[in-house]
Motif scaffolding. Structure first.
Motif, PDB file in Angstrom:
ATOM      1  N   VAL A   1       3.119  12.770  -8.989  1.00  8.19           N
ATOM      2  CA  VAL A   1       4.470  12.256  -8.788  1.00  8.19           C
ATOM      3  C   VAL A   1       5.491  13.187  -9.450  1.00  8.19           C
ATOM      4  O   VAL A   1       6.569  13.448  -8.903  1.00  8.19           O
ATOM      5  CB  VAL A   1       4.606  10.824  -9.333  1.00  8.19           C
TER       6      VAL A   1
ATOM      7  N   TYR B   1      12.368   3.631 -14.601  1.00 10.82           N
ATOM      8  CA  TYR B   1      12.739   4.949 -15.101  1.00 10.82           C
ATOM      9  C   TYR B   1      13.123   5.927 -13.993  1.00 10.82           C
ATOM     10  O   TYR B   1      14.216   6.493 -13.999  1.00 10.82           O
ATOM     11  CB  TYR B   1      11.574   5.507 -15.927  1.00 10.82           C
ATOM     12  N   LEU B   2      12.201   6.117 -13.025  1.00  5.93           N
ATOM     13  CA  LEU B   2      12.404   7.179 -12.050  1.00  5.93           C
ATOM     14  C   LEU B   2      13.629   6.952 -11.162  1.00  5.93           C
ATOM     15  O   LEU B   2      14.419   7.872 -10.927  1.00  5.93           O
ATOM     16  CB  LEU B   2      11.130   7.340 -11.200  1.00  5.93           C
TER      17      LEU B   2
ATOM     18  N   GLN C   1       0.618   6.839 -10.037  1.00  3.25           N
ATOM     19  CA  GLN C   1       2.071   6.824  -9.938  1.00  3.25           C
ATOM     20  C   GLN C   1       2.773   7.206 -11.240  1.00  3.25           C
ATOM     21  O   GLN C   1       3.984   7.125 -11.308  1.00  3.25           O
ATOM     22  CB  GLN C   1       2.545   5.429  -9.500  1.00  3.25           C
TER      23      GLN C   1
ATOM     24  N   ILE D   1       5.968  16.045  -7.139  1.00  3.56           N
ATOM     25  CA  ILE D   1       6.852  15.705  -6.013  1.00  3.56           C
ATOM     26  C   ILE D   1       8.304  15.755  -6.470  1.00  3.56           C
ATOM     27  O   ILE D   1       9.172  16.342  -5.818  1.00  3.56           O
ATOM     28  CB  ILE D   1       6.539  14.290  -5.471  1.00  3.56           C
TER      29      ILE D   1
ATOM     30  N   LEU E   1      -0.058  11.674  -1.511  1.00  4.32           N
ATOM     31  CA  LEU E   1      -0.126  10.561  -2.469  1.00  4.32           C
ATOM     32  C   LEU E   1      -0.371   9.244  -1.740  1.00  4.32           C
ATOM     33  O   LEU E   1      -1.224   8.444  -2.133  1.00  4.32           O
ATOM     34  CB  LEU E   1       1.178  10.476  -3.267  1.00  4.32           C
ATOM     35  N   PHE E   2       0.377   9.057  -0.639  1.00  9.79           N
ATOM     36  CA  PHE E   2       0.233   7.838   0.134  1.00  9.79           C
ATOM     37  C   PHE E   2      -1.202   7.686   0.633  1.00  9.79           C
ATOM     38  O   PHE E   2      -1.814   6.613   0.516  1.00  9.79           O
ATOM     39  CB  PHE E   2       1.221   7.867   1.309  1.00  9.79           C
TER      40      PHE E   2
ATOM     41  N   MET F   1       0.817  -1.204   0.000  1.00  4.85           N
ATOM     42  CA  MET F   1       0.000   0.000   0.000  1.00  4.85           C
ATOM     43  C   MET F   1       0.852   1.255   0.000  1.00  4.85           C
ATOM     44  O   MET F   1       0.328   2.355  -0.106  1.00  4.85           O
ATOM     45  CB  MET F   1      -0.885   0.014   1.244  1.00  4.85           C
ATOM     46  N   ILE F   2       2.135   1.097   0.197  1.00  2.69           N
ATOM     47  CA  ILE F   2       3.005   2.273   0.210  1.00  2.69           C
ATOM     48  C   ILE F   2       3.608   2.455  -1.180  1.00  2.69           C
ATOM     49  O   ILE F   2       4.404   1.640  -1.620  1.00  2.69           O
ATOM     50  CB  ILE F   2       4.121   2.107   1.262  1.00  2.69           C
ATOM     51  N   PRO F   3       3.208   3.499  -1.880  1.00  2.01           N
ATOM     52  CA  PRO F   3       3.738   3.682  -3.221  1.00  2.01           C
ATOM     53  C   PRO F   3       5.216   4.047  -3.141  1.00  2.01           C
ATOM     54  O   PRO F   3       5.640   4.800  -2.270  1.00  2.01           O
ATOM     55  CB  PRO F   3       2.912   4.847  -3.780  1.00  2.01           C
TER      56      PRO F   3
ATOM     57  N   ALA G   1       4.058  13.875  -0.914  1.00  2.00           N
ATOM     58  CA  ALA G   1       4.232  12.423  -0.920  1.00  2.00           C
ATOM     59  C   ALA G   1       3.261  11.768   0.053  1.00  2.00           C
ATOM     60  O   ALA G   1       2.671  10.722  -0.236  1.00  2.00           O
ATOM     61  CB  ALA G   1       5.665  12.059  -0.567  1.00  2.00           C
TER      62      ALA G   1
ATOM     63  N   PHE H   1       4.841   8.688 -14.104  1.00  2.00           N
ATOM     64  CA  PHE H   1       5.894   9.690 -14.062  1.00  2.00           C
ATOM     65  C   PHE H   1       6.639   9.803 -15.397  1.00  2.00           C
ATOM     66  O   PHE H   1       6.753  10.886 -15.970  1.00  2.00           O
ATOM     67  CB  PHE H   1       6.884   9.364 -12.940  1.00  2.00           C
ATOM     68  N   GLY H   2       7.131   8.668 -15.889  1.00  2.00           N
ATOM     69  CA  GLY H   2       8.022   8.664 -17.049  1.00  2.00           C
ATOM     70  C   GLY H   2       7.443   9.378 -18.251  1.00  2.00           C
ATOM     71  O   GLY H   2       8.110  10.177 -18.892  1.00  2.00           O
TER      72      GLY H   2
ATOM     73  N   GLU I   1       6.882   5.909  -4.925  1.00  2.00           N
ATOM     74  CA  GLU I   1       7.144   7.330  -5.144  1.00  2.00           C
ATOM     75  C   GLU I   1       6.996   8.154  -3.868  1.00  2.00           C
ATOM     76  O   GLU I   1       7.576   9.228  -3.752  1.00  2.00           O
ATOM     77  CB  GLU I   1       6.188   7.885  -6.207  1.00  2.00           C
ATOM     78  N   ALA I   2       6.215   7.636  -2.915  1.00  2.00           N
ATOM     79  CA  ALA I   2       6.026   8.379  -1.675  1.00  2.00           C
ATOM     80  C   ALA I   2       7.241   8.279  -0.772  1.00  2.00           C
ATOM     81  O   ALA I   2       7.390   9.062   0.161  1.00  2.00           O
ATOM     82  CB  ALA I   2       4.789   7.879  -0.937  1.00  2.00           C
ATOM     83  N   THR I   3       8.105   7.290  -1.043  1.00  2.00           N
ATOM     84  CA  THR I   3       9.251   7.113  -0.171  1.00  2.00           C
ATOM     85  C   THR I   3      10.572   7.451  -0.863  1.00  2.00           C
ATOM     86  O   THR I   3      11.636   7.254  -0.311  1.00  2.00           O
ATOM     87  CB  THR I   3       9.329   5.658   0.313  1.00  2.00           C
ATOM     88  N   MET I   4      10.477   7.993  -2.078  1.00  2.00           N
ATOM     89  CA  MET I   4      11.717   8.113  -2.850  1.00  2.00           C
ATOM     90  C   MET I   4      12.659   9.176  -2.296  1.00  2.00           C
ATOM     91  O   MET I   4      13.871   9.071  -2.481  1.00  2.00           O
ATOM     92  CB  MET I   4      11.406   8.402  -4.314  1.00  2.00           C
ATOM     93  N   ILE I   5      12.134  10.182  -1.622  1.00  2.00           N
ATOM     94  CA  ILE I   5      13.013  11.245  -1.148  1.00  2.00           C
ATOM     95  C   ILE I   5      13.994  10.719  -0.096  1.00  2.00           C
ATOM     96  O   ILE I   5      15.208  10.798  -0.291  1.00  2.00           O
ATOM     97  CB  ILE I   5      12.200  12.455  -0.630  1.00  2.00           C
TER      98      ILE I   5
ATOM     99  N   ILE J   1      -3.663   6.768  -2.162  1.00  2.00           N
ATOM    100  CA  ILE J   1      -3.564   5.363  -2.569  1.00  2.00           C
ATOM    101  C   ILE J   1      -4.120   4.445  -1.492  1.00  2.00           C
ATOM    102  O   ILE J   1      -4.798   3.456  -1.778  1.00  2.00           O
ATOM    103  CB  ILE J   1      -2.110   5.021  -2.945  1.00  2.00           C
TER     104      ILE J   1
END
Lengths: 272, 300, 369
Positions: free
Chosen positions: B255, A206-207, B234, B258, B278-279, A113-115, B275, B236-237, A117-121, B282
Motif C-alpha cells: 500500500v 490516517y491515509l 493494507q 501504491i 492488491l485487490f 472484498m474490495i480493499p 492496486a 500503511f500508517g 486502498e485499491a480504490t483510493m486513486i 485480497i
C-alpha cells in the motif's frame, strides 16, 4: 466453577505480567510526556515532576485544538452517517420482501472484498473534481455506506420477532414509522456498538485524511501527529508524547466505557 | 368473486420501490466510492496517465509486465509477504493466549480485559509515534535495555536487516486489541454446560482446550485470521511514520508503494496496476479462507 | 358480519365458513394444519391466493391490516420491549392520533379491568408471563375493535395460569361482546372456550360445530381422536348381516339390533368408542355380555382411573370414575354397549352411525342417569 488457589495465583501472575507488557508503551509515552529534554537524554524512567509544560507547548506548536475539533466533527459525522445509511439498508433487507434482494445483498458482500486502498486513486480524483479537497464532506461522505455495519444491524434486526412488525401493521403503522418508532429504539445496543466502532475507526483514520487535507482547515489529529513528529528534533520528544496522549485519550475513554458492548456486538456481527 | 380485481403492476412492485428507497443511500455511495473506482482502477492500469490521473496512452498489459520485471516491485511484494508472515500468526497466538487468560472468572478480570483491548483505542499514527521513540537509537528504551544487558546496540529502524522486523513488532502490538476483543467474545459464546459436563467426565485443562475450546472457537478464529490477513496487507500508517518504506526499500509494503507511485511519483498507471494486484491478492485470500474454512471450521 | 373463505393452495383449501358477530370461534388442529395461516389471512398479514374474505359486508382481500378494524394477540405477545405497559397499551391509539387524555383514560379503564393498574409504568421485561399476557390482551381490548384475533395466546403460560386465563378471556369476551377468533392446538382450550369450534387438519376443515356436538358426534376418525383425552378408541370392523352382529378388531363380536343392521353398509368400517363408555361389568351382568381384558397399563388420577388393554392389535383405553385397585396383568370384565359406538366408513372416514345420547340430565330435583 471453582479454581484451585495455586492455579489462581499462577493465572494472576500471568495476567499481571502480560497486561503490564501490553500497556507498557502507553505508560511509557505518558511518563515521557512530562519529561524535559535533558531528562530524556539522561535516560530516566520517571519524570522529576508532573509539570504540564509539554502539554502547553504542544498546543502552541500545533493548532492541536483545531485538529481535535476537526477530528471530532469528522468522527461524529461519519458515525451518524453510517448509523443512518446502514440502518436503512439493514431494515430493507430484513423487513421488506422484494425481488432481487439476494442479488443486492451479494453486491453489498462484494464490497467487503474490495480493499479501500485499491480504490483510493480514483476516489481522490473524484473528491478533487467535486472540489471537495479540504472539506468535511470530502473526508466523511465516502465512509457513510458500510457493508460491515449493514450486516451487524441486519443480524440484530433479524432477532426482532416478526410479530412486532405484524402487531404494528395491525395498529396501522407505516413502514417508516415502524422503523423509527420500534426498530431503532429496540436496537439501541447494536446502534451503540456500530456507533462506537464508526467513531473509533474514523478518529484513527490516517491515509484518507493524508490525501484529502492539504492545509490545517479540516486536518485531523492523526495527520497532526505526523506533522508534529516530523517537525520536532532530537530533544523535544516530551512535547510529541504530550500530543500523543492528548490524541489517544478520547478513544481510550470510549473503549474503556464501551469495551463490553463493543466486544459483544462485534462478535455477533462477525459470526452469524 | 365479484370485486376481486388483480392488483396492477404498480401495486405489485410497491415493496420493491420502498426497499429501493431505503437502499438508495447505500447503493449510491457504494457505486460512487467502491464500484466505480474499482473499475476505474482496472481501466487506468492499462494506460499511461497524465498529471490529473486521466488516461493518456493505451499500453495494454505493459504496466503489469513492467511491474513483474521491476525489482522494486518484487522487493515490495517480498517485504509484504514477510510482513504478513511475521505479524499474523504471532499476533493471533498472543491474542488467543490473552483471551484465554482473560476468560477466567476471577476478581478484577474486567480491568485486565480493558488493558488487553486498549490498543484498539490507540490510532496507528499515535502508536507509530510511540514506537518510533522506543526504537530511537540513542534515547529509545530498547537500546537502553540492551546497553543495560551489555548487548550491542541495534539500529532498529535504520538497519535494513532489522527494519521490517521492528515494524512487525509494533504492528503486532497495534492489532492485538482488536483480535483479543473478538476472540474473547468468541470464548464467551461457548456454552458453559460443555465445560461442566467435561469436568464431570474428568477432563484436564489442556484436554478441554484442545477438545472443546478450540473447536468451538474455530468460527471466531477463522474470522479473525481472515481479518488479520486483510489488515496486514493494507498496513500503511506505521510505514509512513516509522520508516517511509526505507531503509533501502526494505519496508516498502504494497500500500505504501501504491501511495508513493501515485501521489509522489504521479505514475497513476503503474500505481493502478499495483492496486489491482492488491485487490487480487485480497480476493484470493478471502476465497481461500472460505474454501478452507468451509471444510475445517466447526459451526454450531 | 360474515366471513366467507375459499382458498386453493397447498396449505389451506376449501375453507368456507361464516363467523357470527359476538361469537367465540375457535380454530383448533395439530401444528402445521394451517390454522395460524388462516388467522393471519384474516388479519391481512398473509395474502389470499384465491377466494373471498368478507368482513361485515365488505370484501377485505386487499385491505391493509389496519383498515380491517380488528385487533390481534400473538403467541409471544409482541410487546414493544422499549415501551412501558402504558405506552404498549396506548400504542395503537397513538398511531390513530387519539387525544392523549382520551388515551390515558381508556388505558386506565382497561388496565383496571385486567388488574394491571399497578404495573403501568413498568417495562415488559419486568413482568411475569401472566402479566405480559394481560398487557397483550389489554392492547387488543383498548382498540375497541369489534373483532379480536388470538394466536395461541396461552401456550407460553404454565398449566394453572392457563386455566385461569381461559375463564378470564371468556369473561371479557362476553362482557364486551367482541367477536373472537381464537387459534389453539389444545383441544381442552377449544372445548372449554369456544361457542363453536372448527377443526382443521392438513389445511382442510374436518368439522365445524358446538364443542359438545363435536365430542359426541365426531365427523371422522381424525376428529374422534383429536378431541377428547384419552382419545376415542378405534378399531377396524366388519358387519355380519346374517348374524345381525358386528365384528370389531376381528375379536369382539357384538349383536346389533336387527332394525339397525339394515342401515349399515357392507364395506369395511371403523368402530369407535369413548374410553368412559367402556364400563365395568357388574355382578348381575350376564356372563355373555362381559368381555375379559388383560390390563397392560394403569394410571390412577385420584378422581378417575385410566387403564389400557389390547383388543386384537389395537391398544384401547378405558376411563372409570373413582379409584380402582387394578394391577397390570389383571383380567377385568368390562361391559361394551353397541349403542355407545360410532361407526365410520373406513375408506372415506364419513360418520355413518352416531352413538345414542349418553348425556345425563337433571329434571327438577331428580337426577336421571
Amino acid at each position: 466453577m471453582t479454581t484451585s488457589l495455586p492455579k489462581k495465583i499462577w493465572i494472576y501472575f500471568l495476567l499481571i505480567v502480560t497486561s503490564f507488557l501490553v500497556f507498557f508503551p502507553v505508560m511509557y509515552a505518558f511518563l515521557i510526556s512530562f519529561m524535559t529534554g535533558p531528562e530524556l537524554l539522561q535516560g530516566k524512567f520517571l519524570p522529576q515532576s508532573f509539570s504540564l509544560d509539554n502539554y502547553i507547548k504542544v498546543f502552541d506548536r500545533l493548532p492541536l485544538l483545531n485538529y481535535l475539533l476537526n477530528s471530532f466533527i469528522v468522527s461524529v459525522s461519519v458515525m451518524l452517517g453510517q448509523l443512518a445509511v446502514c440502518s436503512l439498508a439493514a431494515y430493507a433487507f430484513v423487513f421488506i420482501q422484494f425481488k432481487g434482494r439476494d442479488f443486492i445483498f451479494f453486491l453489498f458482500i462484494s464490497t467487503m472484498m474490495i480493499p479501500w486502498e485499491a480504490t483510493m486513486i480514483p476516489n481522490k480524483f473524484t473528491i478533487q473534481k467535486l472540489d471537495w479537497l479540504n472539506t468535511y464532506q470530502g473526508l466523511t461522505l465516502p465512509f457513510f455506506a458500510l457493508a460491515f455495519g449493514t450486516f451487524l444491524l441486519r443480524q440484530h434486526f433479524k432477532t426482532i420477532p416478526k410479530e412486532l412488525h405484524e402487531a404494528s401493521q395491525i395498529a396501522g403503522l407505516s413502514k417508516f414509522a415502524f422503523f423509527r418508532r420500534v426498530i431503532l429504539p429496540v436496537s439501541k445496543t447494536s446502534l451503540v456498538t456500530l456507533g462506537a466502532y464508526g467513531f473509533l475507526t474514523t478518529w484513527n483514520m490516517y491515509l484518507w485524511p493524508l490525501l484529502i487535507t492539504t492545509n490545517k482547515s479540516v486536518r485531523t489529529v492523526q495527520i497532526g501527529l505526523k506533522q508534529l513528529q516530523s517537525l520536532e528534533t532530537g530533544t523535544e520528544w516530551g512535547v510529541v508524547m504530550a500530543g500523543v496522549i492528548v490524541v489517544i485519550i478520547p478513544t481510550l475513554l470510549l473503549l474503556f466505557l464501551g469495551q463490553k458492548q463493543l466486544q459483544k456486538g462485534l462478535t455477533q456481527g462477525a459470526l452469524k | 368473486m365479484t370485486l376481486l380485481e388483480k392488483p396492477g403492476i404498480w401495486k405489485r412492485t410497491a415493496n420493491g420501490r420502498t426497499a429501493l428507497l431505503y437502499l438508495l443511500p447505500s447503493i449510491l455511495l457504494f457505486s460512487v466510492f467502491v464500484f466505480y473506482p474499482m473499475f476505474r482502477t482496472i481501466y487506468l492500469s492499462f494506460f499511461l496517465t497524465d498529471q490529473n490521473g486521466d488516461a493518456a496512452i493505451w499500453v495494454g498489459f505493459e504496466n503489469y509486465s513492467y511491474l513483474l520485471e521491476s525489482t522494486a516491485f518484487i522487493n515490495s511484494m517480498k517485504a509484504t509477504g514477510l510482513f504478513v508472515l511475521y505479524t499474523v500468526p504471532i499476533g493471533i497466538i498472543l491474542a488467543l493466549f490473552f483471551a484465554l487468560l482473560a476468560n477466567e472468572k476471577l476478581r478484577g478480570i474486567g480491568f485486565f480485559r480493558t488493558v488487553y483491548s486498549s490498543t484498539m483505542g490507540i490510532s496507528v499514527a499515535a502508536s507509530s509515534v510511540i514506537w518510533l521513540f522506543m526504537f530511537n537509537p540513542s534515547m529509545g528504551m530498547f537500546n537502553r535495555l540492551l546497553s543495560l544487558l551489555n548487548l550491542p546496540q541495534i539500529q532498529w529502524l535504520l538497519d535494513p536487516q532489522w527494519a521490517l522486523l521492528s515494524v512487525s513488532i509494533s504492528t503486532i502490538w497495534m492489532n492485538i486489541g482488536f483480535s483479543f476483543l473478538i476472540l474473547l467474545g468468541g470464548l464467551q459464546n461457548i456454552d458453559e454446560h460443555l465445560y461442566e459436563s467435561s469436568r464431570i467426565d474428568g477432563a484436564g485443562y489442556f484436554y478441554r482446550l484442545r477438545r472443546i475450546t478450540l473447536p468451538m472457537l474455530s468460527p471466531t478464529l477463522f474470522f479473525i485470521i481472515t481479518i488479520s490477513l486483510i489488515n496486514a496487507f493494507q498496513s500503511f500508517g506505521q510505514i509512513d511514520i516509522l520508516t517511509q518504506g526505507g531503509p533501502s526499500a526494505s519496508t516498502n509494503l504494497i500500500v505504501y508503494s501504491i501511495y508513493r507511485e501515485a501521489f509522489i511519483n504521479y505514475q497513476f498507471g503503474t500505481a493502478s496496476a499495483q492496486a489491482v494486484t492488491l485487490f487480487i491478492i485480497i480476493l484470493i485470500v478471502t476465497i481461500l479462507q472460505f474454501k478452507l474454512g468451509e471444510r475445517r471450521v466447526h459451526y454450531q | 358480519m360474515s366471513k366467507s373463505y375459499d382458498k386453493q393452495v397447498d396449505v389451506i383449501s376449501n375453507i368456507n365458513v361464516t363467523i357470527e358477530p359476538g361469537e367465540f370461534f375457535v380454530l383448533v388442529g395439530p401444528s402445521g394444519c394451517g390454522k395460524s395461516t388462516m388467522l393471519r389471512m384474516i388479519a391481512g398479514l398473509e395474502t389470499i391466493t384465491s377466494g373471498t374474505l368478507k368482513i361485515g359486508d365488505q370484501v377485505a382481500n386487499h385491505l391493509s391490516p389496519n383498515k380491517r378494524d380488528l385487533s390481534m394477540v400473538f403467541q409471544n405477545y409482541a410487546l414493544y420491549p422499549h415501551l412501558t405497559v402504558q405506552q404498549n397499551i396506548t400504542f395503537g391509539l397513538d398511531v390513530k392520533k387519539v387525544k392523549k387524555a382520551a388515551q390515558r383514560e381508556r388505558a386506565a379503564e382497561v388496565a383496571k379491568m385486567l388488574g394491571l393498574t399497578d404495573y403501568l409504568k413498568r417495562k415488559p421485561r419486568e413482568l411475569s408471563g401472566g402479566q405480559r399476557q394481560r398487557v397483550a390482551l389489554a392492547r387488543a381490548i383498548v382498540s375497541e375493535s369489534p373483532i379480536c384475533l388470538m394466536d395461541e395466546p396461552l401456550s407460553n403460560l404454565d398449566a394453572k395460569l392457563r386455566a385461569h386465563m381461559r375463564t378470564e378471556i371468556r369473561r371479557i369476551q362476553r362482557k364486551l361482546g367482541i367477536t373472537m377468533i381464537y387459534v389453539t392446538h389444545d383441544q381442552v382450550e377449544a372445548m372449554t372456550m369456544g361457542d363453536r369450534i372448527m377443526i382443521l387438519h392438513e389445511g382442510k376443515i374436518q368439522q365445524v360445530g358446538k364443542p359438545i356436538d363435536i365430542y359426541n358426534n365426531p365427523a371422522n376418525p381424525f376428529v374422534a381422536t383429536f378431541i377428547g383425552s384419552p382419545p376415542m378408541n378405534l378399531a377396524y370392523s366388519d358387519v355380519d348381516k346374517k348374524a345381525s352382529a358386528i365384528v370389531i378388531g376381528d375379536i369382539l363380536r357384538l349383536p346389533v339390533p336387527p332394525e339397525e343392521v339394515i342401515s349399515i353398509p357392507e364395506y369395511q368400517l371403523i368402530a369407535g368408542i369413548r374410553p368412559e363408555h367402556l364400563r365395568p361389568a357388574l355382578k348381575d351382568t350376564p356372563e355373555k355380555d362381559k368381555l375379559y381384558v388383560v390390563v397392560t397399563n394403569v394410571e390412577v388420577l385420584g378422581n378417575e382411573t385410566v387403564f389400557s388393554f389390547k383388543l386384537g392389535t389395537n391398544e384401547w383405553m378405558a376411563k372409570w370414575s373413582g379409584q380402582w385397585h387394578i394391577d397390570i396383568g389383571d383380567s377385568i370384565p368390562i361391559l361394551i354397549d353397541y349403542g355407545a359406538f360410532c361407526l365410520f366408513e373406513a375408506r372415506t372416514g364419513d360418520l355413518i352411525k352416531k352413538p345414542t345420547d349418553l348425556g345425563n340430565s337433571v329434571f327438577g330435583k331428580e337426577v336421571l342417569v
